[in-house]
Design an enzyme around this catalytic site. Structure first.
Site, PDB file in Angstrom:
ATOM      1  CG  HIS A 131      -1.667  -1.269   1.407  1.00 24.45           C
ATOM      2  ND1 HIS A 131      -2.603  -1.717   0.498  1.00 24.45           N
ATOM      3  CD2 HIS A 131      -1.591  -2.212   2.379  1.00 24.45           C
ATOM      4  CE1 HIS A 131      -3.084  -2.886   0.912  1.00 24.45           C
ATOM      5  NE2 HIS A 131      -2.489  -3.203   2.042  1.00 24.45           N
ATOM      6  CB  ALA A 178      16.206 -15.861  15.139  1.00 25.82           C
TER       7      ALA A 178
END
Length: 205
Positions: A131, A178
């Site tokens: 968007h 991570a």
């Protein structure tokens, strides 16, 4: 001396293999229906979600491993692997021996992934904002978000629960820690972590 390994020691792995064999005919039909050529040595645990624009391209090399079930990885897949080409002309090209658990690959323009890339559980790789950032632009066209090609070179390891955003290049042999959010390029052989991800070390010194 360690005790000899028995397949009965890890019964969930037997369950995974049985499920993979049982779903194989369905998976072949699913990929054929979406115009994605099936490759040699593929191992799919559960069915990924394929969302392919009919005027786009998706390809995977030999040795593909996708894990789309909770049982297939001890880290736990939050959802099925999502493979998506969002807009016409989009290209999603993945090399050999790619592995991913419960993540997202979504290309509006181009995602190119090299060989022997491993992606930890529940990581998202996208090349688009989806968007627009400005309210007026969203009102004019809510799907006109900026997009820029993503490139992940050979032998990259990406940890679990990472987010790789549009326009990034991850160099050969790099490691992404991570939970990292990658917003810029990561050099070859670097270890990067954090939000936004920064180089914190090297894989070889």
């Amino acid at each position: 001396m360690p005790e000899p390994f028995s397949p009965l020691d890890t019964p969930w792995k037997l369950h995974n293999q049985l499920g993979r064999w049982l779903i194989y005919p369905y998976l072949r039909a699913l990929f054929a229906l979406h115009g994605v050529a099936w490759g040699p040595g593929w191992k799919l645990y559960g069915a990924p979600l394929l969302l392919k624009h009919r005027r786009s391209s998706i390809s995977f090399g030999p040795g593909l491993s996708l894990r789309s079930t909770l049982r297939a990885n001890p880290l736990g897949a939050n959802h099925r692997v999502v493979v998506c080409t969002w807009q016409p002309g989009a290209v999603l090209q993945v090399g050999r021996d790619f592995a991913m658990t419960g993540g997202v690959l979504c290309a509006a323009r181009s995602i190119i992934i090299g060989d022997r890339v491993t992606v930890g559980a529940n990581t998202t790789i996208i090349d688009t904002d989806f968007h627009p950032l400005k309210a007026a632009a969203r009102q004019a066209d809510p799907n006109a978000g900026a997009a820029a090609c993503v490139v992940i070179e050979d032998d990259v390891f990406i940890g679990m629960s990472c987010l790789l955003l549009k326009g990034v290049r991850v160099g050969r042999g790099a490691v992404i820690g991570a939970g990292s959010v990658v917003t810029g390029d990561i050099p070859s052989g670097a270890i990067a972590a954090g939000n936004p991800a920064r180089v914190v070390g090297l894989t070889e010194k």
